[in-house]
Design a protein around this motif. Structure first.
Motif, mmCIF file in Angstrom:
data_model
loop_
_atom_site.group_PDB
_atom_site.id
_atom_site.type_symbol
_atom_site.label_atom_id
_atom_site.label_comp_id
_atom_site.label_asym_id
_atom_site.label_seq_id
_atom_site.Cartn_x
_atom_site.Cartn_y
_atom_site.Cartn_z
ATOM 1 N N ARG A 14 30.329 69.303 -8.369
ATOM 2 C CA ARG A 14 29.331 70.331 -8.641
ATOM 3 C C ARG A 14 28.117 69.729 -9.328
ATOM 4 O O ARG A 14 28.235 68.834 -10.154
ATOM 5 N N CYS A 15 26.970 70.269 -8.978
ATOM 6 C CA CYS A 15 25.721 69.923 -9.659
ATOM 7 C C CYS A 15 25.766 70.547 -11.050
ATOM 8 O O CYS A 15 26.533 71.493 -11.289
ATOM 9 N N ALA A 16 24.951 70.058 -11.969
ATOM 10 C CA ALA A 16 24.883 70.631 -13.320
ATOM 11 C C ALA A 16 24.542 72.115 -13.281
ATOM 12 O O ALA A 16 24.895 72.863 -14.188
ATOM 13 N N CYS A 17 23.855 72.556 -12.220
ATOM 14 C CA CYS A 17 23.472 73.965 -12.105
ATOM 15 C C CYS A 17 24.629 74.834 -11.624
ATOM 16 O O CYS A 17 24.525 76.049 -11.597
ATOM 17 N N GLY A 18 25.729 74.211 -11.213
ATOM 18 C CA GLY A 18 26.901 74.971 -10.782
ATOM 19 C C GLY A 18 27.057 75.054 -9.274
ATOM 20 O O GLY A 18 28.123 75.403 -8.776
ATOM 21 N N ALA A 19 26.007 74.712 -8.544
ATOM 22 C CA ALA A 19 26.087 74.763 -7.085
ATOM 23 C C ALA A 19 26.875 73.556 -6.562
ATOM 24 O O ALA A 19 26.982 72.537 -7.247
ATOM 25 N N ALA A 20 27.406 73.710 -5.356
ATOM 26 C CA ALA A 20 28.160 72.607 -4.752
ATOM 27 C C ALA A 20 27.252 71.400 -4.576
ATOM 28 O O ALA A 20 26.096 71.536 -4.160
ATOM 29 N N ALA A 21 27.748 70.232 -4.906
ATOM 30 C CA ALA A 21 26.936 69.018 -4.805
ATOM 31 C C ALA A 21 26.961 68.477 -3.387
ATOM 32 O O ALA A 21 27.950 68.596 -2.675
ATOM 33 N N VAL A 22 25.836 67.900 -2.981
ATOM 34 C CA VAL A 22 25.787 67.263 -1.669
ATOM 35 C C VAL A 22 25.561 65.760 -1.799
ATOM 36 O O VAL A 22 25.789 65.017 -0.847
ATOM 37 N N ARG A 23 25.080 65.306 -2.949
ATOM 38 C CA ARG A 23 24.794 63.895 -3.137
ATOM 39 C C ARG A 23 25.250 63.427 -4.502
ATOM 40 O O ARG A 23 25.299 64.190 -5.449
ATOM 41 N N LYS A 24 25.550 62.131 -4.560
ATOM 42 C CA LYS A 24 25.878 61.513 -5.828
ATOM 43 C C LYS A 24 24.744 60.560 -6.160
ATOM 44 O O LYS A 24 24.289 59.811 -5.309
ATOM 45 N N GLN A 25 24.258 60.664 -7.400
ATOM 46 C CA GLN A 25 23.189 59.775 -7.815
ATOM 47 C C GLN A 25 23.592 59.204 -9.166
ATOM 48 O O GLN A 25 23.624 59.913 -10.159
ATOM 49 N N GLY A 26 23.921 57.909 -9.204
ATOM 50 C CA GLY A 26 24.490 57.323 -10.418
ATOM 51 C C GLY A 26 25.791 58.061 -10.698
ATOM 52 O O GLY A 26 26.613 58.214 -9.790
ATOM 53 N N ASN A 27 25.938 58.596 -11.908
ATOM 54 C CA ASN A 27 27.156 59.366 -12.170
ATOM 55 C C ASN A 27 26.887 60.868 -12.123
ATOM 56 O O ASN A 27 27.674 61.668 -12.580
ATOM 57 N N GLN A 28 25.724 61.222 -11.542
ATOM 58 C CA GLN A 28 25.336 62.627 -11.438
ATOM 59 C C GLN A 28 25.616 63.150 -10.047
ATOM 60 O O GLN A 28 25.380 62.455 -9.065
ATOM 61 N N ARG A 29 26.119 64.373 -10.001
ATOM 62 C CA ARG A 29 26.260 65.043 -8.702
ATOM 63 C C ARG A 29 25.126 66.045 -8.561
ATOM 64 O O ARG A 29 24.826 66.751 -9.508
ATOM 65 N N LEU A 30 24.518 66.080 -7.406
ATOM 66 C CA LEU A 30 23.372 66.972 -7.219
ATOM 67 C C LEU A 30 23.561 67.918 -6.037
ATOM 68 O O LEU A 30 24.046 67.512 -4.983
ATOM 69 N N CYS A 31 23.148 69.156 -6.247
ATOM 70 C CA CYS A 31 23.144 70.118 -5.151
ATOM 71 C C CYS A 31 21.924 69.808 -4.268
ATOM 72 O O CYS A 31 21.055 69.036 -4.659
ATOM 73 N N ALA A 32 21.857 70.432 -3.082
ATOM 74 C CA ALA A 32 20.766 70.150 -2.135
ATOM 75 C C ALA A 32 19.408 70.381 -2.788
ATOM 76 O O ALA A 32 18.492 69.575 -2.664
ATOM 77 N N ARG A 33 19.311 71.502 -3.497
ATOM 78 C CA ARG A 33 18.057 71.880 -4.142
ATOM 79 C C ARG A 33 17.607 70.808 -5.152
ATOM 80 O O ARG A 33 16.469 70.353 -5.116
ATOM 81 N N HIS A 34 18.527 70.414 -6.010
ATOM 82 C CA HIS A 34 18.139 69.464 -7.053
ATOM 83 C C HIS A 34 18.002 68.038 -6.532
ATOM 84 O O HIS A 34 17.210 67.264 -7.056
ATOM 85 N N TYR A 35 18.747 67.724 -5.497
ATOM 86 C CA TYR A 35 18.554 66.429 -4.845
ATOM 87 C C TYR A 35 17.155 66.375 -4.225
ATOM 88 O O TYR A 35 16.426 65.399 -4.376
ATOM 89 N N ARG A 36 16.771 67.464 -3.539
ATOM 90 C CA ARG A 36 15.461 67.528 -2.892
ATOM 91 C C ARG A 36 14.339 67.461 -3.937
ATOM 92 O O ARG A 36 13.310 66.811 -3.716
ATOM 93 N N PHE A 37 14.523 68.140 -5.059
ATOM 94 C CA PHE A 37 13.520 68.087 -6.131
ATOM 95 C C PHE A 37 13.335 66.639 -6.594
ATOM 96 O O PHE A 37 12.219 66.192 -6.835
#
Ligand SMILES: [Zn+2]
Ligand SMILES: [Zn+2]
Ligand SMILES: [Zn+2]
Length: 185
Positions: A14-37
């Motif tokens: 899960r992304c920090a925002c609670g949405a399902a993550a689509v990408r891993k960046q370092g040790n962070q998981r990001l949802c589509a929205r936050h990855y795109r940002f």
């Protein structure tokens, strides 16, 4: 931009925002929205443009492109590439998130004329004039969605006439051939 299919979701991804993550960046998981940002911000930085905060991007992002109204996808693999949400820096310093197609069209126009253009007008890059939609022929694109041609009718037909002139002989031969075939048929 190369993107791959998303991770299989699940509560651990899960992304920090609670949405399902689509990408891993370092040790962070990001949802589509936050990855795109993140992509928008690093792109702006790379281009030497103003880098907006995530919160600013949050406020700018709508489902539909504010310029043409198509529903945008966040990541290029989620749909048509032309509909990917992109960050638009207007020349007066303001920002918007518009589809890639509108972003590209804006780039081909002088100054910020694009913004002053009525919503039912489209810029013809050939005669460099904003013209009403009625002055453009429509076409069924690859997606099956009606789309306006990029050149206005006058420029398209002028180009066609020019092509005809250049190919006059070939054109006439074809016409004669067709007539002969019809006469024989
Ligand atoms: Zn998120
Ligand atoms: Zn658009
Ligand atoms: Zn034109």
């Amino acid at each position: 931009m190369t993107t791959t299919a998303p991770d299989d979701g699940g509560p651990a991804f899960r992304c920090a925002c609670g949405a399902a993550a689509v990408r891993k960046q370092g040790n962070q998981r990001l949802c589509a929205r936050h990855y795109r940002f993140g992509q928008m911000r690093s792109r702006a930085q790379r281009d030497g443009k103003f880098v907006p905060a995530r919160e600013q991007l949050e406020a700018l992002l709508h489902d539909a492109c504010p310029d043409c109204g198509v529903v945008m996808n966040l990541l290029s693999y989620e749909g048509e590439r032309e509909r990917t949400a992109t960050l638009q820096h207007y020349r007066d310093g303001t920002l918007a998130i518009v589809c890639l197609s509108c972003n590209a069209r804006h780039a081909s126009m002088p100054g910020d004329t694009y913004r002053d253009m009525p919503k039912d007008h489209k810029w013809c890059p050939h005669c460099e004039t904003a013209k009403p939609f009625a002055d453009y022929a429509a076409d069924n694109g690859r997606s099956g969605q009606m789309k306006l041609k990029s050149w206005c009718k006058r420029c398209s037909s002028a180009a066609h006439t020019e092509w005809q002139r250049k190919n006059r002989e070939q054109y006439n031969a074809k016409q004669r051939e067709g007539r002969a075939r019809r006469a024989a048929g």
